[in-house]
Design a protein around this motif. Structure first.
Motif, PDB file in Angstrom:
ATOM      1  N   GLY A  44      -7.331   6.912   4.164  1.00 56.89           N
ATOM      2  CA  GLY A  44      -6.388   7.836   4.782  1.00 56.89           C
ATOM      3  C   GLY A  44      -6.306   7.755   6.295  1.00 56.89           C
ATOM      4  O   GLY A  44      -5.569   8.510   6.913  1.00 56.89           O
ATOM      5  N   ARG A  45      -7.031   6.869   6.902  1.00 56.76           N
ATOM      6  CA  ARG A  45      -7.038   6.751   8.358  1.00 56.76           C
ATOM      7  C   ARG A  45      -6.442   5.415   8.776  1.00 56.76           C
ATOM      8  O   ARG A  45      -6.730   4.385   8.177  1.00 56.76           O
ATOM      9  CB  ARG A  45      -8.453   6.835   8.940  1.00 56.76           C
ATOM     10  CG  ARG A  45      -9.318   7.977   8.477  1.00 56.76           C
ATOM     11  CD  ARG A  45      -8.759   9.364   8.537  1.00 56.76           C
ATOM     12  NE  ARG A  45      -8.094   9.718   9.771  1.00 56.76           N
ATOM     13  CZ  ARG A  45      -7.145  10.630   9.844  1.00 56.76           C
ATOM     14  NH1 ARG A  45      -6.735  11.254   8.759  1.00 56.76           N
ATOM     15  NH2 ARG A  45      -6.587  10.941  10.984  1.00 56.76           N
ATOM     16  N   THR A  46      -5.628   5.426   9.804  1.00 58.49           N
ATOM     17  CA  THR A  46      -5.067   4.193  10.346  1.00 58.49           C
ATOM     18  C   THR A  46      -6.082   3.493  11.237  1.00 58.49           C
ATOM     19  O   THR A  46      -6.184   2.271  11.232  1.00 58.49           O
ATOM     20  CB  THR A  46      -3.795   4.494  11.169  1.00 58.49           C
ATOM     21  OG1 THR A  46      -2.863   5.151  10.308  1.00 58.49           O
ATOM     22  CG2 THR A  46      -3.177   3.229  11.730  1.00 58.49           C
ATOM     23  N   TYR A  47      -6.843   4.272  11.975  1.00 64.09           N
ATOM     24  CA  TYR A  47      -7.805   3.719  12.925  1.00 64.09           C
ATOM     25  C   TYR A  47      -9.203   4.223  12.627  1.00 64.09           C
ATOM     26  O   TYR A  47      -9.389   5.274  12.022  1.00 64.09           O
ATOM     27  CB  TYR A  47      -7.433   4.123  14.360  1.00 64.09           C
ATOM     28  CG  TYR A  47      -6.047   3.675  14.748  1.00 64.09           C
ATOM     29  CD1 TYR A  47      -5.789   2.349  15.067  1.00 64.09           C
ATOM     30  CD2 TYR A  47      -4.994   4.585  14.770  1.00 64.09           C
ATOM     31  CE1 TYR A  47      -4.512   1.935  15.410  1.00 64.09           C
ATOM     32  CE2 TYR A  47      -3.716   4.181  15.117  1.00 64.09           C
ATOM     33  CZ  TYR A  47      -3.480   2.853  15.437  1.00 64.09           C
ATOM     34  OH  TYR A  47      -2.225   2.448  15.766  1.00 64.09           O
ATOM     35  N   CYS A  48     -10.194   3.476  13.082  1.00 61.33           N
ATOM     36  CA  CYS A  48     -11.580   3.903  13.031  1.00 61.33           C
ATOM     37  C   CYS A  48     -12.277   3.312  14.253  1.00 61.33           C
ATOM     38  O   CYS A  48     -11.665   2.587  15.039  1.00 61.33           O
ATOM     39  CB  CYS A  48     -12.252   3.473  11.732  1.00 61.33           C
ATOM     40  SG  CYS A  48     -12.553   1.698  11.592  1.00 61.33           S
ATOM     41  N   PRO A  65      -8.368  -1.226  10.950  1.00 62.17           N
ATOM     42  CA  PRO A  65      -8.842  -2.078   9.855  1.00 62.17           C
ATOM     43  C   PRO A  65      -7.840  -2.143   8.713  1.00 62.17           C
ATOM     44  O   PRO A  65      -7.042  -1.230   8.518  1.00 62.17           O
ATOM     45  CB  PRO A  65     -10.122  -1.379   9.410  1.00 62.17           C
ATOM     46  CG  PRO A  65      -9.848   0.055   9.685  1.00 62.17           C
ATOM     47  CD  PRO A  65      -9.009   0.077  10.941  1.00 62.17           C
ATOM     48  N   LEU A  66      -7.888  -3.224   7.972  1.00 61.06           N
ATOM     49  CA  LEU A  66      -7.103  -3.351   6.745  1.00 61.06           C
ATOM     50  C   LEU A  66      -8.062  -3.176   5.578  1.00 61.06           C
ATOM     51  O   LEU A  66      -9.107  -3.803   5.523  1.00 61.06           O
ATOM     52  CB  LEU A  66      -6.416  -4.715   6.678  1.00 61.06           C
ATOM     53  CG  LEU A  66      -5.375  -4.965   7.763  1.00 61.06           C
ATOM     54  CD1 LEU A  66      -4.774  -6.356   7.585  1.00 61.06           C
ATOM     55  CD2 LEU A  66      -4.288  -3.915   7.739  1.00 61.06           C
ATOM     56  N   ALA A  73     -14.518  -3.652   0.980  1.00 62.71           N
ATOM     57  CA  ALA A  73     -14.514  -4.492   2.178  1.00 62.71           C
ATOM     58  C   ALA A  73     -13.284  -4.187   3.029  1.00 62.71           C
ATOM     59  O   ALA A  73     -12.231  -3.816   2.517  1.00 62.71           O
ATOM     60  CB  ALA A  73     -14.527  -5.971   1.795  1.00 62.71           C
ATOM     61  N   LEU A  74     -13.451  -4.329   4.345  1.00 64.10           N
ATOM     62  CA  LEU A  74     -12.370  -4.106   5.303  1.00 64.10           C
ATOM     63  C   LEU A  74     -12.283  -5.318   6.208  1.00 64.10           C
ATOM     64  O   LEU A  74     -13.259  -6.041   6.402  1.00 64.10           O
ATOM     65  CB  LEU A  74     -12.654  -2.867   6.140  1.00 64.10           C
ATOM     66  CG  LEU A  74     -12.775  -1.594   5.307  1.00 64.10           C
ATOM     67  CD1 LEU A  74     -14.188  -1.116   5.274  1.00 64.10           C
ATOM     68  CD2 LEU A  74     -11.843  -0.548   5.809  1.00 64.10           C
ATOM     69  N   ARG A  75     -11.100  -5.532   6.779  1.00 67.10           N
ATOM     70  CA  ARG A  75     -10.912  -6.637   7.719  1.00 67.10           C
ATOM     71  C   ARG A  75     -10.361  -6.091   9.025  1.00 67.10           C
ATOM     72  O   ARG A  75      -9.507  -5.212   9.035  1.00 67.10           O
ATOM     73  CB  ARG A  75      -9.933  -7.679   7.178  1.00 67.10           C
ATOM     74  CG  ARG A  75     -10.558  -8.651   6.189  1.00 67.10           C
ATOM     75  CD  ARG A  75     -10.570  -8.066   4.846  1.00 67.10           C
ATOM     76  NE  ARG A  75     -11.076  -8.983   3.829  1.00 67.10           N
ATOM     77  CZ  ARG A  75     -11.356  -8.583   2.623  1.00 67.10           C
ATOM     78  NH1 ARG A  75     -11.191  -7.333   2.274  1.00 67.10           N
ATOM     79  NH2 ARG A  75     -11.801  -9.441   1.732  1.00 67.10           N
ATOM     80  N   GLN A 124      -3.345 -13.805   4.612  1.00 67.23           N
ATOM     81  CA  GLN A 124      -3.432 -12.755   3.601  1.00 67.23           C
ATOM     82  C   GLN A 124      -3.711 -11.391   4.227  1.00 67.23           C
ATOM     83  O   GLN A 124      -3.190 -10.371   3.767  1.00 67.23           O
ATOM     84  CB  GLN A 124      -4.537 -13.094   2.599  1.00 67.23           C
ATOM     85  CG  GLN A 124      -4.730 -12.063   1.524  1.00 67.23           C
ATOM     86  CD  GLN A 124      -5.856 -12.435   0.570  1.00 67.23           C
ATOM     87  OE1 GLN A 124      -6.351 -13.560   0.557  1.00 67.23           O
ATOM     88  NE2 GLN A 124      -6.275 -11.479  -0.239  1.00 67.23           N
ATOM     89  N   TRP A 125      -4.525 -11.339   5.272  1.00 67.93           N
ATOM     90  CA  TRP A 125      -4.971 -10.077   5.834  1.00 67.93           C
ATOM     91  C   TRP A 125      -4.369  -9.756   7.191  1.00 67.93           C
ATOM     92  O   TRP A 125      -4.814  -8.829   7.856  1.00 67.93           O
ATOM     93  CB  TRP A 125      -6.498 -10.061   5.910  1.00 67.93           C
ATOM     94  CG  TRP A 125      -7.102  -9.967   4.558  1.00 67.93           C
ATOM     95  CD1 TRP A 125      -7.619 -10.989   3.818  1.00 67.93           C
ATOM     96  CD2 TRP A 125      -7.199  -8.799   3.753  1.00 67.93           C
ATOM     97  NE1 TRP A 125      -8.048 -10.522   2.606  1.00 67.93           N
ATOM     98  CE2 TRP A 125      -7.801  -9.180   2.538  1.00 67.93           C
ATOM     99  CE3 TRP A 125      -6.840  -7.470   3.940  1.00 67.93           C
ATOM    100  CZ2 TRP A 125      -8.047  -8.263   1.526  1.00 67.93           C
ATOM    101  CZ3 TRP A 125      -7.097  -6.561   2.927  1.00 67.93           C
ATOM    102  CH2 TRP A 125      -7.694  -6.968   1.737  1.00 67.93           C
ATOM    103  N   PHE A 126      -3.350 -10.462   7.624  1.00 66.45           N
ATOM    104  CA  PHE A 126      -2.749 -10.211   8.929  1.00 66.45           C
ATOM    105  C   PHE A 126      -1.800  -9.019   8.856  1.00 66.45           C
ATOM    106  O   PHE A 126      -0.927  -8.959   7.986  1.00 66.45           O
ATOM    107  CB  PHE A 126      -1.992 -11.453   9.418  1.00 66.45           C
ATOM    108  CG  PHE A 126      -1.535 -11.355  10.846  1.00 66.45           C
ATOM    109  CD1 PHE A 126      -2.408 -11.655  11.877  1.00 66.45           C
ATOM    110  CD2 PHE A 126      -0.252 -10.957  11.163  1.00 66.45           C
ATOM    111  CE1 PHE A 126      -2.008 -11.565  13.196  1.00 66.45           C
ATOM    112  CE2 PHE A 126       0.177 -10.863  12.473  1.00 66.45           C
ATOM    113  CZ  PHE A 126      -0.716 -11.167  13.497  1.00 66.45           C
TER     114      PHE A 126
END
Length: 186
Positions: A44-48, A65-66, A73-75, A124-126
Motif C-alpha cells: 500500500g505504499r509507493t515509497y519506503c 520499490p517495485l 521480494a522487492l526491487r 521486467q522490473w523497470f
C-alpha cells in the motif's frame, strides 16, 4: 486553507487510552496474519526508506520499490555508481522501512540484497517513472536493480491487530524458515 486545531492534553490522553484498549483486545500473533499485515502495508505504499550500511555507518534514502512479489521480494532501481549499490554489494544486506499513518502501521524488512544487471530482468522490473533518472530506460548502462529479499519482518499494525505486548514497545517479529514464516525471538 483549513488548519487542524491541536488536541488538548485531556482529549489526546482519552484518544490514546481508547486506542490502547481497543488494540489490546485483539492482538494477533499468528505468523500468517502478521505476514499478511506486512504485505498489505508494503503493497500500500509507493515509497519506503532503504537503509544500507557502509564504512561511514548507516545510510538512509527514500526509494520507490517495485513489489512485493509472491515471495515478498522487492526491487529498487539504482545507478551502477551509487552509494547504495556499493553498500549493498559489500554487505549483501539492507533494511526497508515502511510506514502507514492511516493504518497506524509500520514494517521493517531485514533483507538480503543482491545487485541485478541482467538486462532481461531490468526490463521486467523497470518502472516507467524511473525514466526521469534513466531516460534510455532499462538499457541505460548506468541502471541496475537491487533485489531485496526479506528474511526477518518486524510489524506493528493497529488496524489489523498486530500489537504485541508490551503495547507500543515491541513489534511482532517473524522470520523466514524455508518457505514458511515463524515467530522470531529477540
Amino acid at each position: 486553507m483549513s488548519q487542524h486545531r491541536p488536541l488538548t492534553r485531556a482529549t489526546g490522553t482519552l484518544l490514546g487510552l481508547a486506542l490502547r484498549s481497543a488494540a489490546r483486545r485483539r492482538t494477533d500473533t499468528n505468523p500468517a496474519n502478521i505476514l499478511a499485515s506486512a504485505r498489505a502495508v508494503m503493497s500500500g505504499r509507493t515509497y519506503c526508506t532503504l537503509i544500507t550500511s557502509g564504512e561511514q555507518g548507516p545510510s538512509a534514502r527514500v526509494v520507490e520499490p517495485l513489489g512485493p512479489d509472491a515471495d515478498l521480494a522487492l526491487r529498487v532501481g539504482t545507478s551502477t555508481t551509487s552509494r547504495k549499490a556499493r553498500q549493498a554489494a559489500s554487505s549483501h544486506s539492507a533494511l526497508l522501512a515502511y510506514e502507514s499513518h492511516r493504518d497506524r502501521a509500520g514494517v521493517i524488512a531485514h533483507c538480503t540484497a543482491d545487485l541485478i544487471s541482467d538486462r532481461a530482468l531490468c526490463w521486467q522490473w523497470f518502472s516507467p517513472t524511473w525514466r526521469a533518472f534513466w531516460p534510455a530506460g532499462p538499457d541505460d548502462k548506468d541502471f541496475m536493480l537491487i533485489r531485496c529479499f526479506p528474511h526477518l519482518l518486524e510489524v506493528w499494525d493497529v488496524r489489523r491487530g498486530v500489537t504485541p505486548e508490551p503495547f507500543g514497545l515491541r513489534s511482532a517479529r517473524i522470520q523466514r524458515d524455508g518457505d514458511t514464516w515463524v515467530p522470531a525471538h529477540e
